[in-house]
Every structure is written in C-alpha cells, then in structure tokens.
Motif scaffolding. Structure first.
Motif, PDB file in Angstrom:
ATOM      1  N   GLU A 134      46.130   6.134 -62.152  1.00  0.00           N
ATOM      2  CA  GLU A 134      47.276   6.877 -61.605  1.00  0.00           C
ATOM      3  C   GLU A 134      47.559   6.328 -60.202  1.00  0.00           C
ATOM      4  O   GLU A 134      46.648   6.208 -59.381  1.00  0.00           O
ATOM      5  N   ALA A 191      50.242   6.467 -56.692  1.00  0.00           N
ATOM      6  CA  ALA A 191      51.276   7.217 -55.965  1.00  0.00           C
ATOM      7  C   ALA A 191      51.609   6.457 -54.681  1.00  0.00           C
ATOM      8  O   ALA A 191      50.706   6.112 -53.906  1.00  0.00           O
ATOM      9  N   ASP A 192      52.891   6.163 -54.499  1.00  0.00           N
ATOM     10  CA  ASP A 192      53.397   5.469 -53.303  1.00  0.00           C
ATOM     11  C   ASP A 192      52.691   4.143 -53.087  1.00  0.00           C
ATOM     12  O   ASP A 192      52.452   3.712 -51.954  1.00  0.00           O
ATOM     13  N   TYR A 244      55.609   1.379 -56.892  1.00  0.00           N
ATOM     14  CA  TYR A 244      55.433   2.533 -57.776  1.00  0.00           C
ATOM     15  C   TYR A 244      55.405   3.834 -56.972  1.00  0.00           C
ATOM     16  O   TYR A 244      54.472   4.064 -56.185  1.00  0.00           O
ATOM     17  N   ASP A 245      56.428   4.663 -57.167  1.00  0.00           N
ATOM     18  CA  ASP A 245      56.397   6.014 -56.571  1.00  0.00           C
ATOM     19  C   ASP A 245      55.282   6.813 -57.223  1.00  0.00           C
ATOM     20  O   ASP A 245      54.432   7.390 -56.541  1.00  0.00           O
ATOM     21  N   THR A 246      55.311   6.860 -58.555  1.00  0.00           N
ATOM     22  CA  THR A 246      54.208   7.451 -59.332  1.00  0.00           C
ATOM     23  C   THR A 246      54.057   6.645 -60.618  1.00  0.00           C
ATOM     24  O   THR A 246      55.037   6.124 -61.158  1.00  0.00           O
ATOM     25  N   THR A 254      51.336   6.614 -64.263  1.00  0.00           N
ATOM     26  CA  THR A 254      50.129   6.961 -65.022  1.00  0.00           C
ATOM     27  C   THR A 254      50.072   6.063 -66.250  1.00  0.00           C
ATOM     28  O   THR A 254      51.056   5.974 -67.001  1.00  0.00           O
ATOM     29  N   HIS A 300      47.859   6.490 -53.044  1.00  0.00           N
ATOM     30  CA  HIS A 300      46.676   6.944 -53.790  1.00  0.00           C
ATOM     31  C   HIS A 300      46.485   6.118 -55.060  1.00  0.00           C
ATOM     32  O   HIS A 300      47.458   5.752 -55.731  1.00  0.00           O
TER      33      HIS A 300
END
Length: 363
Positions: A7, A9-10, A14-16, A18, A69
């Motif tokens: 996963e 994030a930022d 890629y903003d988000t 999975t 993340h």
C-alpha cells in the motif's frame, strides 16, 4: 519469503495504491514514465531502507506533501508480517514491524531479501568502481548485520576525517587529532576488507558454473577482489598518507576506494571485454546474487526485474526466465509479447497507466 501486498500513499506519482501480488510471477506492463519502476522501488525501499536509485526520501515524497507511506505485508511459512515505513521530508524515516517501532533502520535488514535487476546493472562491469562497491555493499548489508554496522561506522569516520582535513587548512593544530580518527578507520575498515574478501570467495563458488552455462561452456569467469590497502599495511599506509591527505583535503586510503575485477580467460573484461561479455557477466552476477541469498539466508529472495528483458538477446532471456524457478518475481515491461514468445508462465498481470494500476487477470 513473499510479498503479499503493498500500500502506497503520496509516493512519487501515486496518491494512493493497493496491490495484491501472486506468489509466482507478476507482470507490470505499460508505456514508459507511467510508474512501473516506482512500485519496484517501493518494494526495495521497504526491504532495504534505501532506494535502488540512491534517491533521498524527500525526492520520493510527492512535491506538495510532507510525508509518504509504504505498507507491505510479507509472508513466510504461513506467518504474515506487516512492515510500515513512514517517509518524512524534514526527519529521518520511521519504521514499524507488526506495529512495533524499531529504533534503527538497520533492524529491518534481513527480514525480506530482494534482488533488483535493472538496465543500469548491465553496465556494472564497465562502469566505475563505485558501482561495483555499491553492489557488494547492498548485498552484504542485507545478509550480514555485522558488516552493516562496520560499514556505517566506517563511512561516518571517513566523512568526519574529511571534514577535519578541510578544517586543518585554517587550523593546522587539528593535525594532532588525526591519529585518533586513523585508528578508528583502520579498526572498522579492516573488518570490511576481511568480509569483502570472504564474500568474493563465496561468490566465485557460485558464479563460475552459472557463467559457464550462460556462455555455452565457452568462458570461465572469476571475480578478483582488489583492496585499496591490505589489512597488515593499513595502519602504516594511513600514517604515510597523512601529508598527502592534508593537501588533497580527503582520505585517500581505505576500502572506500576498493574495486573488483572480472576476469575471463585471464582477460580483465572491465577494460578489454566486448559488450556481450560484459552483459553476460552482469547477468551471471545477478543470478549468483539469487543463489547467494538462498545459501546464506536459508530463504528465497523476491526478484525485481525492471525492464531488463528488452536488454537481453533471446538466449539470455530464456536462461534468466528458466532460472527463476520457485522465486516470487515482479517484472516490468512495456508489452507482453516478449513473454508470450518465451512461452513464459504468468500468474498475475497489471496494467500501469499514469499512476493507475489495473489487474488484468483477477481470479
């Protein structure tokens, strides 16, 4: 060990994101500059704490964000492990394993071993010694925490000694402290030289047969460790080089200047090998890396292939793909034709387009 999912994030483009991976072969395809390599980089970063490109954390985090993340779910023998990595522009990264924060990023190394193969690795033989040292260091740091400890301390001392040498120009009295740094440099550096020598011995046992098969029994490859200084001469050389180092404002003796030569039938192919010989040797090196991880860690690595098949002829492609065996593999490419031509078994296919990933064969 396999990676079940990741996963983001930022993280870069890629903003988000999975993704769930298959334990076999996973293909990420799409045009260039769509974000395929970013996914491999995130996996490598989550396993080693470093980008394969050498990028700093602040360069990976999206421009208008302060943090990024990466969360990976790993599995070994039915037991799942969660690794959370928190990248920050203003501070060092934070890492937690199954919810427990770890004090040092080094504590993560060895949990999940990865082998990364990119087009740039095809030039590892003919490029400068820094790339060959980096290859050895990254592999040893995953496999040997003692080596990582010594290397980190050694690099810090080299940097501090270099800073001292620059300051000495304005303050010559600082020369009195040089011997203190030199003693520490010899102590940590000697352990690095010793471990690198053993690593090359172990690697030669593996690479010899691989290269012989890869070259159609025409060539025998041998790696030679070329230390900048021998352990027994280290202390003396440091003393003799002090005046030169003061003039140069840098440390000129030590394993940070080591090199490794690649010899085929008594010819150093770094300088005199054909491009084909250099590429075959680079491929042999990566395949040997896989076997080395299996041997020393008693585990299988995750293999990340970043658009390398387009760099290889059909014989080398087939040899690489046939060598993968039971290893979880994640491959990026621009199209699927090369895999169809190789009659290659694909377990999961993802289409990557402008930071969006779509699974094309979800069960």
């Amino acid at each position: 060990m396999i990676i079940k999912s990741i996963e983001l994030a930022d993280y870069r483009n890629y903003d988000t994101l999975t993704m769930q991976f298959d334990k076999g072969t996973n293909i990420l395809y799409g045009d260039n500059a769509q974000g395929k390599t970013n996914i491999l980089e995130a996996i490598y970063l989550a396993a080693t704490t470093k980008s394969h490109k050498g990028s700093k954390d602040k360069e990976i985090i999206q421009f208008d964000k302060e943090e990024a993340h990466i969360r990976t779910y790993l599995e070994k023998e039915g037991i799942e492990t969660k690794v959370d990595m928190h990248l920050r522009k203003a501070k060092s990264k934070g890492i937690a394993i199954d919810g427990q924060k770890i004090k040092k990023a080094a504590d993560l190394l060895g949990l999940c071993n990865v082998v990364f193969f990119s087009p740039e690795d095809m030039s590892i033989i003919k490029n400068g010694p820094a790339e060959r040292r980096r290859f050895v260091d990254m592999e040893l740091c995953q496999l040997d925490s003692f080596y990582l400890y010594n290397l980190n301390h050694y690099n810090k001392i080299v940097n501090q000694r270099n800073a001292l040498l620059k300051n000495m120009y304005l303050n010559p009295d600082l020369k009195e402290t040089l011997n203190i740094w030199d003693m520490q440099l010899v102590s940590y550096g000697s352990k690095i030289i010793e471990r690198r020598r053993l690593f090359v011995e172990q690697l030669n046992e593996i690479i010899f047969e691989i290269h012989k098969k890869l070259s159609g029994n025409r060539e025998e490859l041998h790696i030679v460790y070329e230390p900048n200084v021998e352990i027994e001469d280290f202390e003396k050389r440091m003393k003799y080089s002090q005046e030169r180092d003061i003039k140069a404002k840098m440390t000129t003796v030590g394993p940070h200047r080591d090199d490794f030569s690649f010899v085929v039938d008594d010819v150093d192919i770094r300088k005199y090998g054909s491009q084909g010989q250099q590429r075959t040797a680079a491929l042999s090196l990566k395949l040997s890396e896989i076997e080395m991880v299996k041997k020393l860690s008693k585990d299988t690595p995750i293999l990340l292939l970043d658009d390398v098949l387009s760099e290889l002829d059909s014989n080398r492609q087939n040899y690489l793909l046939n060598s993968i065996g039971e290893i979880q593999t994640i491959i990026t490419c621009t199209g699927l034709e090369e895999f169809v031509n190789n009659r290659f078994e694909i377990n999961k296919v993802f289409r990557v387009e402008n930071g969006t990933v779509t699974c094309m064969n979800e069960q």
